[in-house]
Each structure stands twice: as C-alpha cells, then as structure tokens.
Design an enzyme around this catalytic site. Structure first.
Site, short mmCIF file in Angstrom:
data_model
loop_
_atom_site.label_atom_id
_atom_site.label_comp_id
_atom_site.label_asym_id
_atom_site.label_seq_id
_atom_site.Cartn_x
_atom_site.Cartn_y
_atom_site.Cartn_z
N ILE A 11 0.84 -1.20 0.00
CA ILE A 11 0.00 0.00 0.00
C ILE A 11 0.88 1.26 0.00
CG2 ILE A 11 -1.89 1.22 1.18
CD1 ILE A 11 -2.60 -1.67 2.34
N ASP A 30 12.23 2.21 4.86
CA ASP A 30 11.74 0.82 4.80
C ASP A 30 12.93 -0.07 5.13
OD1 ASP A 30 9.11 -0.50 2.97
OD2 ASP A 30 10.72 -1.79 3.73
N THR A 34 9.74 -6.93 4.23
CA THR A 34 8.67 -7.47 3.39
C THR A 34 8.49 -6.64 2.12
OG1 THR A 34 7.00 -6.23 4.64
CG2 THR A 34 7.39 -8.49 5.32
N ALA A 78 4.71 1.07 7.75
CA ALA A 78 5.62 -0.01 8.12
C ALA A 78 5.04 -0.84 9.27
CB ALA A 78 6.97 0.58 8.53
N ASN A 96 7.06 -4.54 16.74
CA ASN A 96 7.19 -3.79 15.49
C ASN A 96 6.01 -2.83 15.29
OD1 ASN A 96 8.37 -3.01 13.03
ND2 ASN A 96 7.10 -4.44 11.89
N TYR A 149 -2.51 -9.10 15.76
CA TYR A 149 -2.37 -8.10 14.69
C TYR A 149 -3.36 -6.95 14.91
CZ TYR A 149 -3.04 -5.84 10.20
OH TYR A 149 -3.20 -4.89 9.22
N ARG A 237 -16.28 -10.47 1.92
CA ARG A 237 -15.37 -9.38 2.24
C ARG A 237 -15.60 -8.20 1.30
NH1 ARG A 237 -14.98 -12.22 5.84
NH2 ARG A 237 -13.17 -13.16 6.87
N1 UDP Z 1 -9.62 -17.46 1.64
C1 UDP Z 1 -9.87 -18.70 1.04
N2 UDP Z 1 -8.81 -19.36 0.48
C2 UDP Z 1 -7.54 -18.87 0.47
C3 UDP Z 1 -7.30 -17.61 1.07
C4 UDP Z 1 -8.37 -16.92 1.65
O1 UDP Z 1 -10.99 -19.20 1.02
O2 UDP Z 1 -6.63 -19.54 -0.07
C5 UDP Z 1 -10.74 -16.72 2.24
C6 UDP Z 1 -10.53 -16.35 3.70
O3 UDP Z 1 -10.96 -17.40 4.53
C7 UDP Z 1 -11.40 -15.10 3.82
C8 UDP Z 1 -11.33 -14.47 2.42
O4 UDP Z 1 -10.87 -15.50 1.56
O5 UDP Z 1 -12.74 -15.47 4.07
C9 UDP Z 1 -10.38 -13.29 2.37
O6 UDP Z 1 -9.15 -13.69 2.95
P1 UDP Z 1 -7.84 -12.82 2.88
O7 UDP Z 1 -6.74 -13.59 3.54
O8 UDP Z 1 -7.61 -12.36 1.48
O9 UDP Z 1 -8.19 -11.52 3.72
P2 UDP Z 1 -8.73 -11.35 5.25
O10 UDP Z 1 -10.20 -11.13 5.12
O11 UDP Z 1 -8.36 -12.57 6.02
O12 UDP Z 1 -8.02 -10.13 5.71
#
Ligand code: UDP
Length: 339
Positions: A11, A30, A34, A78, A96, A149, A237
């Site tokens: 980002i 940075d 990562t 960061a 961090n 996190y 999401r």
């Molecule tokens: N997800 C999935 N398969 C994968 C990775 C993610 O089904 O290989 C799902 C995960 O369970 C969540 C959605 O995709 O419901 C988005 O996950 P991501 O890790 O991208 O973002 P998060 O919402 O965890 O920040």
C-alpha cells in the site's frame, strides 16, 4: 516534506507513486523485510527521492531522520500484517507495530510534525455482531480485536489519539482498511503494465492466490469453509482497489489542514463471497482452474463489509475503481509479470 514509512511495501508504494506523480517531495523509510528494493527503483523512475533503508526499531537512526529533514507529515505503513503469524508470534507484532509506532509518534511530537496518517485495519473490530438489517460496519462499532495483529494496530491508534489530546499542533487520520486488492491502475489509462502491486511471501490473500492459480503458478485454490451464514456459504469481504485506498491517504494530507483528526473506514460498502471472487476471476480472465474444499481458517468472521458514509461525506472521497473485474484484471496483469 512527507515521510512514508513502509514505502517499499504494497500500500505504501501506491501512495508514494501517487505523491511522486503529483511532484510532491517525499522520503521513504523501509527495512525491506517485506518490501522490495525493486519497488524503490521503480518509484525512483517517476521522481527522485531519498530512500533510507532503516528498521524503525533503530530509534537513534530514526531520530537522525527527523533531525535531517523538515518533516510536516508522516504516513505510517511499516508494520507486519499477517493475522496467522500474529497468533504464533504476538511479540513480533507488539514490538514492530505498537512499540515502533509509539516511538515514531514521540518523534513527531519532539520535532513538531503536524500530521500523522496511520494505516489501521478492520481487524480492530474483531468479529462484529451484525444485528437485524445492519449489514455493514461503521466507525462507531466496538473495537474488540481477536488477534494480536488487530490488537497491535488498535493500541497504536490509542497512542496516536492520546498524543493528539495533549499536543494541539498534532493531527491524525486513522484509516481502517477492509480488504485491499489490485495493482497500479495506470495501465488502464496508457495500456502499460502495473509498476507496483502486491507481493507477499508467503502469499495468504485470496485475490492474489486465485490469480496465481489462474496463471498456473499454483495447482488449485482452496475455499476455507463453505458453511458460513452467508448466501453461498463462503465468507464475504469488502475488496477495495489499492489506488482508491491510496487516494484517501493523499486526500487526508489536505483534509487535516482544515479539519479535525478523525478515524475512517476504507472500503466500498459492499462485499463479495469467496466463491464470487473465484467465479469472477474465471469470467474476467476467461480461464478455468481447480477449486478445492478446505477447512475453515481460525479467526475468520463470516462477513466484513464497511459502511463508508463517513469518508465519502467528510473527506469527499470518491472511489474510482470500484469494479471487481478491474481489480482482478490489474492484479492479474501485475502477477503475470511478477518474477
Ligand atoms: N480465503 C480462502 N482461500 C484462500 C485464502 C483466503 O478461502 O486460499 C478466504 C478467507 O478465509 C477469507 C477471504 O478469503 O474469508 C479473504 O481472505 P484474505 O486472507 O484475502 O483476507 P482477510 O479477510 O483474512 O483479511
């Protein structure tokens, strides 16, 4: 002068790109843990800037940066951002994300920095209970993070807010990101390749993983749970294009000149299920690939969708790339050329 921490990351590099395109003066810190040197090299081609390879835990060196430059605004990215890893190694996150942010905020106070723009997360809300017709999350929702996190980011928010209470010359904008996706949009305008994009190691996010599968870099995509309380049983999401998110940060710089400190959700206000994302990649890129049924991932709430009324009304932020096909296409174009 604008200081961007984490400008070699996903980002941060998009925000740096937009600022450089506007001919603004930036410096980037940075530690490349990562982020990537190649991202810095790409950004330098837009406009030259000072890059400092530095870990924020090196407090003395960070102070030297504030001594050397006349910094008016800090945009702080960061941080570590993997939920799963934070469960295994919470101290890595508190040190961090929270301790280093606290030190950075202290520097801003000592050196008279006026504006602090902070990269926070919807993970600060934890698992919000959506009641009745309420389907989206406003900034007023309780913050009850369920992983280190989210907690490390919420604690940083509290530090920033407390500083602003006593230091009247210090203003902040806290952005709580929902699911950030896509890559540098300039190829749309000029039919060029994205210059910056997402590259995590290991990659855990849905859209880049599906795109890698579409490109044959992976054998299959696994759906983490199909029995959630959603229309098709998979998690929903709110996916926001990284260039729209970056634009909010740029807007915040001027916004804080005229307005009070505030916290804003960043999302489009509607969501897609995991299955919808997979289908959309297949349709947009006109391809097929293997999809397998996986286990639920610990700590995944079924639905996370933002209410973005506040940022639209107060900051006059207008999303430009809120089109899932476009998000996927930019992610695909980036991934295709990623070594
Ligand atoms: N997800 C999935 N398969 C994968 C990775 C993610 O089904 O290989 C799902 C995960 O369970 C969540 C959605 O995709 O419901 C988005 O996950 P991501 O890790 O991208 O973002 P998060 O919402 O965890 O920040």
């Amino acid at each position: 002068m604008i200081l961007i921490t984490g400008g070699a990351g996903y980002i941060g590099s998009h925000v740096a790109k937009q600022l450089l395109e506007q001919d603004r003066d930036i410096i980037v810190i940075d530690n490349l843990s990562t982020g990537f040197q190649r991202t810095i090299d790409t950004l330098q081609k837009i406009k030259k800037f000072d890059f400092i390879n530095l870990d924020l835990n090196d407090f003395e060196k960070v102070v030297e940066v504030f001594e050397k430059y006349n910094i008016e605004t800090v945009i702080h990215f960061a941080a570590f951002s993997q939920v799963g890893e934070s469960m295994q190694n919470p101290m890595k996150y508190y040190m961090n994300n929270t301790v280093n942010t606290t030190h950075l905020v202290k520097c801003t106070s000592v050196y008279g920095v006026k504006k602090f723009i902070f990269s926070s997360t919807a993970a600060t809300y934890g698992e919000p209970t959506l009641k009745g017709s309420e389907q989206t999350i406003t900034e007023e929702f309780d913050t009850e993070p369920i992983n280190p996190y989210g907690k490390s980011k919420l604690m940083s928010e509290l530090v920033i807010k407390d500083e602003a209470k006593v230091n009247k010359d210090f203003k902040y904008c806290i952005f709580r990101y929902f699911n950030v996706a896509g890559a540098d949009i300039h190829y749309e305008r000029e039919e060029l390749l994205p210059r910056v994009g997402e590259a995590h190691d290991p990659e855990t996010h849905l859209i880049p993983l599906v795109v890698k599968t579409a490109l044959g870099k992976r054998d299959a995509i696994s759906i983490f749970g199909e029995e959630y309380d959603t229309p098709d049983g998979t998690c929903i999401r709110d996916y926001i294009h990284v260039d729209d998110l970056a634009d909010a940060h740029i807007k915040a710089i001027d916004y804080l000149d005229e307005n009070e400190s505030d916290t804003f959700n960043c999302g489009y206000g509607y969501g897609y299920s995991v299955k919808e994302i997979i289908d959309s990649v297949k349709n947009t890129m006109k391809c097929d690939f293997k999809v397998i049924k996986g286990e639920r991932r610990e700590g995944d709430p079924s639905t996370l969708v933002s209410d973005n009324t506040k940022i639209k009304e107060k900051m006059k932020w207008k999303p430009k790339y809120n089109d899932l096909g476009l998000i996927i296409k930019s992610a695909y174009e980036w991934e295709k050329n990623l070594k």
